[in-house]
Every structure is written in structure tokens, then in C-alpha cells.
Design a protein around this motif. Structure first.
Motif, PDB file in Angstrom:
ATOM      1  N   VAL A 251       0.876  -1.165   0.000  1.00 40.23           N
ATOM      2  CA  VAL A 251       0.000   0.000   0.000  1.00 40.23           C
ATOM      3  C   VAL A 251       0.914   1.215   0.000  1.00 40.23           C
ATOM      4  N   VAL A 252       1.113   1.789  -1.172  1.00 47.57           N
ATOM      5  CA  VAL A 252       2.059   2.903  -1.322  1.00 47.57           C
ATOM      6  C   VAL A 252       1.312   4.200  -1.056  1.00 47.57           C
ATOM      7  N   ALA A 253       1.555   4.762   0.126  1.00 51.07           N
ATOM      8  CA  ALA A 253       0.804   5.950   0.518  1.00 51.07           C
ATOM      9  C   ALA A 253       1.399   6.549   1.779  1.00 51.07           C
ATOM     10  N   ASP A 254       1.021   7.771   2.048  1.00 52.86           N
ATOM     11  CA  ASP A 254       1.316   8.411   3.332  1.00 52.86           C
ATOM     12  C   ASP A 254       0.681   7.590   4.445  1.00 52.86           C
ATOM     13  N   ALA A 255       1.393   7.428   5.555  1.00 50.44           N
ATOM     14  CA  ALA A 255       0.918   6.557   6.626  1.00 50.44           C
ATOM     15  C   ALA A 255      -0.427   7.010   7.180  1.00 50.44           C
ATOM     16  N   ARG A 256      -0.586   8.303   7.419  1.00 51.51           N
ATOM     17  CA  ARG A 256      -1.842   8.765   8.006  1.00 51.51           C
ATOM     18  C   ARG A 256      -3.005   8.598   7.045  1.00 51.51           C
ATOM     19  N   ALA A 257      -2.764   8.906   5.772  1.00 52.58           N
ATOM     20  CA  ALA A 257      -3.824   8.745   4.782  1.00 52.58           C
ATOM     21  C   ALA A 257      -4.226   7.283   4.643  1.00 52.58           C
ATOM     22  N   ALA A 258      -3.251   6.384   4.691  1.00 54.42           N
ATOM     23  CA  ALA A 258      -3.549   4.958   4.543  1.00 54.42           C
ATOM     24  C   ALA A 258      -4.280   4.417   5.766  1.00 54.42           C
ATOM     25  N   ILE A 259      -3.865   4.820   6.964  1.00 51.96           N
ATOM     26  CA  ILE A 259      -4.541   4.354   8.179  1.00 51.96           C
ATOM     27  C   ILE A 259      -5.988   4.826   8.191  1.00 51.96           C
ATOM     28  N   ASP A 260      -6.211   6.079   7.799  1.00 48.89           N
ATOM     29  CA  ASP A 260      -7.582   6.595   7.750  1.00 48.89           C
ATOM     30  C   ASP A 260      -8.430   5.792   6.772  1.00 48.89           C
ATOM     31  N   ALA A 261      -7.861   5.478   5.612  1.00 50.92           N
ATOM     32  CA  ALA A 261      -8.606   4.715   4.605  1.00 50.92           C
ATOM     33  C   ALA A 261      -8.862   3.290   5.082  1.00 50.92           C
ATOM     34  N   LEU A 262      -7.874   2.691   5.744  1.00 57.99           N
ATOM     35  CA  LEU A 262      -8.024   1.325   6.220  1.00 57.99           C
ATOM     36  C   LEU A 262      -9.055   1.257   7.355  1.00 57.99           C
ATOM     37  N   THR A 263      -9.070   2.271   8.216  1.00 66.21           N
ATOM     38  CA  THR A 263     -10.062   2.334   9.293  1.00 66.21           C
ATOM     39  C   THR A 263     -11.478   2.328   8.720  1.00 66.21           C
TER      40      THR A 263
END
Length: 635
Positions: A346-358
Motif C-alpha cells: 500500500v504505497v501511501a502516506d501513513a496517516r492517509a492509509a490508516i484513515d482509509a483502512l479504518t
């Protein structure tokens, strides 16, 4: 287009003073100042330009005189880390030993992916009177100088042979410094004659520029695939790295862990990404990790790496994750890291990815039995930490007891700084954190000598809290020079100088490979010809005092506790010198590190170590990404 006539050096300083970074609408100066030491290669050029800038406005691009060029690069890197890579310092040196001193610092910055700007002087572009002082004469090439040693440890390297090359070099440098994937050391070598040359520069070169640091969003398909793998897991584990802190994703990660019940293990650079008191925090992972986190890692069927490089210390040299069917979900801004261990990238900014995964996971939560297992393992480790850091009957103090007392004395906004030796491992296991960014241990390069310089950088970046620098006698003797710079700049440090009579970390490693602590103790050479005589009479407390710091010697836990209270109450830099027992170690991590042992042992200790090494090697494995067909079958 109107122009302004300036030297190359004047143009460089004016340009740097007008560069800004921006993320989430918040703008800040990108290069906040310039560390340096002047010599013939930069004095008349950059030195004069910095003087003129200071006389005009001392706050525009302040100059800080340092004592060692390597240490100054460390300070710049530490500042950048403390500012989540949104700000940094430039470092200037003369050509020759000043420039080559910066190579180690540049390597540290690039390996840790921290932005620093190096401005070494260089040889004459005109080659008017070669060889000049400190010039390397290369018989096979005329355009090589010692600065070329910085090429392999820089993310961007340029040499400005002519004034009109400067704008392109400066703009490229800013691009790399603000790139979350490509950042590291940036070097612009400036020949000393070119620095003083005049040129008519376009006014636009000196306009304010804002370099936006992006938050790259994840692909929806990648998030869906990652969420499917997590839903299918029974024993998921998050491994949080430095990328969580750099993307300011600590709050998002903590909420994600609380909502899902997934435990979080932290790497060295990821420690403080989640508060130690959080129920889902399993502590440190890997070679220097906790028994709790490593037990969870051995059983994990899905490992969610967030902002981690998966170094050998984190993965226990590819032996940490023991489940035969383990899968990896790797969230990283760099695809280079995201595909490691065969992960779902998952190539992305950590915060953006965590928000999307949540959002994608909805109401997912781990099973109650697994949650209880996590709590039990963490409780067992907490008990082990309490025993290790206890001070009762601990005379002289153990290193673990020293760490525990410093941790107890530190406020929630205080920062602990360390780098090399045995203390980083003990800190990783034992230190308790409350806020992001309060744990600052350099372990990407594990560079002895970083500690005091790093403390200077952190102190400049985080005014308000105390900075505790924990440093062993080995690192102190290598590089304590920037203590003078900290005192000069009014940066208060509390330096805990742990004296264990040599290289304790390598001594322990030496024992583990059957080398009998050879060459790791500070001792006289005996009549036998070996370094096994009496201890050397090195007075580290007197050495610290000679550099201008208030110095306290402590020989007991009670004296050490008193010294900490005195240092906290003081407004000035204090060095607390304390002797510890190098043979008393912290609780075991129950992990392994691949350090090859001689296959032809010459002593019995080495033979035993080789047998143990071969046993551990059998647990080492490669990880391959599962096919989508196998994912569908398992789900």
C-alpha cells in the motif's frame, strides 16, 4: 526581467532564506540556519555572505559555529527528525578534511532518510595554481576532488563549476529535501573561486518558494486487498516504524489500534508512535525488542508494517515471524519498502492509509481470546521491566536502573537521545513513552558520537522540554565536542555519561560469538603483550567539566537520583557521570541477530557459538507474496 548582481555565495544564502515547506496548510522555513566551520575553501565566499546576512538580519539565516563537521551534520539530521522532516539546517565546510568529515554524517542522514543540506567548499574551478592546499591529485582525472566521496552517501550531488549552474542545483536540492521518498543528504559542492564570482541573477530566483510535502493517498484496490487480509487474520500484529511519526499519524494509529484491538509493536525509529500505556502497545520488536512483542510476532498470521524499512533488527534477520502462512500488509510512502517481505504493498502516506483502512474495515475487531493473550504478554513484560529497573540492592547502578531512574525523572515533554552501544537496545526495551517524538534513538546507522550532537539538534528543534542525552564512555570519547556548541547557543542538555570501561555492546556481542570480549575493554597493555592490564585512568567527569558543563559524579543510585533532580532544576547544561556494571544486562528479547560465527573455530567458546548460530540459521526464511488466487482460497 530585472536582475541583481551578487556573488554565487551571496545568491545561495539569499535563496535559502526564502524557501519554505508546507504540509496540511502549515508553512515553515525549510532551511532554518547554517552550521559550519570556516577554512580557506569557504571563508571568503559563504563565510562573507553569512556575515553580511547576519549584519542585515541575524534571524534570516543564523550561523552557528560548531566544533566538528561530522557532528554538525548529525545535529542537522537530528533537528530534521525532531521536526518530522519538514525543516532542516545547512552545513558548510572547507574543502579537505572539513568536507570529508561530513561523509559519515551524510551517510547517517541518507540511511535514516533525513534531509540535510551540505555546502562544502571545493577546489578552484579555474585550476589556476594546482595543487592547492588540501587538493587531492587524481592522476587519471582532473575533475575529481575529495568531495566526490560524498556522492554515494548523498541522495543528490552537484558541483557548481559556473555561476549560471547554481539555480538548477539549488532547485534540485530543494526538490529532494522535501520529497518524502527521496530525501536524505543533499550536497552542493562550491569551488572556492566560484563562490566569490559575481553574476547577474534574475529577481525571481529569490522570491519566496513553497515546497508542498504531499500526503499521497492509497489506491482503493490496495486498501481493499489489505483489509481482506486483515479480516481473515486471527493473530494480526502492527509493526510501527518512523514513517508513522514523520507523517504525524500517531493519533490515527492509536485510534486504529484501540478500535480493532490489533497490538502494535514498535521499531527503534517508530518508538513513541503509540503511548506505552495504551493497552494495544506491545512494546519494542526484534533484536532489541520485548519478549511480549517478539512472542506475538512469532505467532502472527498477518503483519501490518506501517512506515517501517524492515531492517534486520526489526525482523530478527528474517527469523521473527514464525507462522508458516504469515502474510504482510506494508504501508509505506516508498514502494521500495512497501514490497519488502513479499507484502501487499500500500504505497501511501501513513496517516492517509490508516484513515482509509479504518474506514474500509468498519467494525472489525480481533477475537477476545487474542486480546487477552496480548494483555497477558504485556503484563508479564511490565513485571520484568519493573524488576530490571529496580534500584534496591543495586550498587553500583546497573544500566537498566539508570535508564529507569532517568525515565522516572523525565517529564512528558522531555526527549531522550541516544545512538550506539548497548543503551539503544536497553532503551528500546525499557523506556516508557507518553508523547510522539519524545524518544530519539538513531539506530539506522548506529553511529557512535551522534548522541551529544543529536541532543544539540533536538534542543534547537524542541525548545521547552529537557533533552536527556544518554551516552556511553565509548561514544563520548569519540565525539563530545558539540557540548561546547550547545553551551554557546544556550541549549540546555542533561547528559548522562555512563562509564562501563569500554565497548559494552560489542563486548556482549563478542561473547555471543565466542570471541571472549576481545578488544572491547579500556585497559593498559600488560607485560604479556595483551590489553588485559589494569583499567585506564580516564577521568571523564573532568573531561566534561573542561568543556564548560556543570558536572556531577554519582557512584550510587541515591547519588544518581539526587544528580537528576539537580540537573532538572538547573537552567544550564549538566553532565552526570555514573559508573555501571557492563556485565549486568537487561531482560532478554528472545530474539536473534545474524552475525556470522567462524566456521573453523580456534577456541572452545567459538565452537559452542557456531553450534548455536547454525541452529538459529535454520529458522531464517524468505518471504514471498501470496498470489491473489491463494488469498481467495483462504478467505
Amino acid at each position: 526581467m530585472s536582475t541583481i548582481r551578487l556573488t554565487v555565495a551571496q545568491a545561495t544564502i539569499r535563496f535559502l532564506a526564502n524557501q519554505y515547506s508546507e504540509r496540511d496548510g502549515q508553512r515553515q522555513r525549510l532551511v532554518v540556519g547554517c552550521f559550519g566551520i570556516f577554512g580557506h575553501g569557504n571563508l571568503a565566499g559563504l563565510g562573507t555572505a553569512l556575515l553580511e546576512s547576519e549584519l542585515d538580519d541575524p534571524r534570516r539565516l543564523p550561523y552557528v559555529l560548531g566544533r566538528n563537521e561530522q557532528a554538525l551534520v548529525h545535529a542537522a539530521a537530528a533537528y530534521a527528525r525532531a521536526r518530522n522532516r519538514l525543516q532542516t539546517w545547512a552545513v558548510t565546510s572547507s574543502i579537505g578534511p572539513g568536507a570529508t568529515n561530513m561523509v559519515t554524517g551524510a551517510a547517517l542522514a541518507t540511511i535514516n532518510r533525513l534531509p540535510v543540506l551540505l555546502l562544502p567548499g571545493d577546489v578552484f574551478a579555474t585550476r589556476s595554481a594546482p595543487p592547492v592546499l588540501q587538493e587531492l591529485e587524481c592522476f587519471g582525472a582532473g575533475d575529481i576532488s575529495v568531495n566526490d566521496a560524498l556522492r554515494p552517501v548523498s541522495k543528490y550531488f552537484d558541483r557548481v563549476w559556473r555561476p549560471d549552474q547554481l539555480p538548477a542545483a539549488l532547485l534540485s536540492a530543494m526538490r529532494v529535501l522535501t520529497d518524502p521518498v527521496e530525501t536524505g543528504a543533499v550536497t552542493i559542492a562550491l569551488p572556492q573561486d566560484v563562490q566569490a564570482e559575481a553574476f547577474d541573477w534574475p529577481d525571481d530566483l529569490f522570491a519566496e518558494r513553497v515546497w508542498r510535502v504531499p500526503r499521497s493517498a492509497p489506491e482503493g484496490a490496495d486498501i481493499a486487498e489489505a483489509a481482506a487480509a486483515i479480516r481473515a487474520a486471527r493473530r494480526p500484529l502492527i509493526v510501527a516504524g518512523g514513517g508513522v511519526l514523520y507523517s504525524e499519524a500517531s493519533h490515527a494509529l492509536t485510534e486504529f489500534a484501540a478500535a480493532t484491538g490489533i497490538p502494535v509493536a514498535v521499531t527503534q525509529s517508530g518508538k513513541s508512535a503509540i503511548p506505552s500505556r495504551q493497552p494495544e502497545c506491545a512494546g519494542a520488536i526484534g533484536v532489541t525488542g520485548t519478549a511480549a512483542a517478539n512472542a506475538l510476532a512469532r505467532d502472527a498470521d498477518v503483519v501490518i508494517g506501517v512506515g517501517t524499512r524492515y531492517t534486520d533488527f526489526t525482523t530478527a534477520s528474517h527469523s521473527a515471524f514464525g507462522c508458516a502462512q504469515v502474510r504482510f500488509v506494508n504501508i509505506n510512502v516508498a514502494r521500495f519498502d512497501a514490497v519488502k517481505l513479499g507484502g501487499i504493498d500500500v504505497v501511501a502516506d501513513a496517516r492517509a492509509a490508516i484513515d482509509a483502512l479504518t474506514k474500509e474495515l468498519g467494525g472489525y475487531r480481533v477475537e477476545d481470546a487474542y486480546h487477552r493473550t496480548v494483555a497477558e504478554r504485556v503484563a508479564d513484560w511490565d513485571h520484568a521491566v519493573a524488576e530490571a529497573t529496580a534500584v534496591d540492592g543495586c550498587e553500583p547502578p546497573t544500566q537498566a536502573a539508570v535508564i529507569g531512574m532517568v525515565n522516572a525523572a523525565a517529564g512528558e515533554d522531555d526527549v531522550v537521545v541516544c545512538a550506539a552501544g548497548s543503551m539503544p537496545g536497553d532503551l528500546h526495551k525499557l523506556w516508557r513513552v507518553t508523547k510522539p517524538g519524545t524518544y530519539h534513538v538513531e539506530y539506522g546507522y548506529s553511529c557512535m558520537g551522534y548522541e551529544v550532537a543529536g541532543g544539540l539538534g533536538v534542543g534547537l528543534a524542541r525548545p521547552g522540554g529537557d533533552v536527556f542525552v544518554l551516552v556511553g564512555d565509548g561514544s563520548w570519547l569519540m565525539m563530545s565536542s558539540e557540548l561546547v556548541t550547545a553551551i554557546q547557543e544556550g541549549v540546555k542538555l542533561i547528559v548522562v555519561l555512563v562509564d562501563n570501561g569500554g565497548f559494552a555492546s560489542i563486548g556482549g556481542l563478542s561473547e555471543s560469538v565466542g570471541a571472549q570480549r576481545f578488544g572491547t575493554a579500556y585497559r593498559f597493555r600488560s607485560p604479556s603483550g595483551r590489553l588485559d592490564g589494569p583499567p585506564l585512568p580516564v577521568d571523564l567527569a573532568a573531561n566534561a567539566a573542561s568543556l564548560g558543563a556543570h558536572t556531577i559524579s554519582a557512584t550510587s543510585c541515591a547519588e544518581f537520583a539526587d544528580a537528576l533532580r539537580e540537573a532538572k532544576a538547573s537552567e544550564h547544561t549538566t553532565v552526570i557521570h555514573v559508573r555501571t556494571d557492563p556485565h549486568t544486562v537487561a531482560p532478554a528479547s528472545e530474539s536473534w541477530w545474524d552475525v556470522p560465527v567462524s566456521a573453523v573455530p580456534g577456541v572452545a567458546d567459538t565452537a559452542r557459538a557456531r553450534t548455536e548460530y547454525d541452529s538459529h540459521k535454520r529458522a531464517q526464511r524468505d518471504y514471498l507474496r501470496p498470489t491473489r488466487d491463494s488469498l481467495r482460497e483462504d478467505s
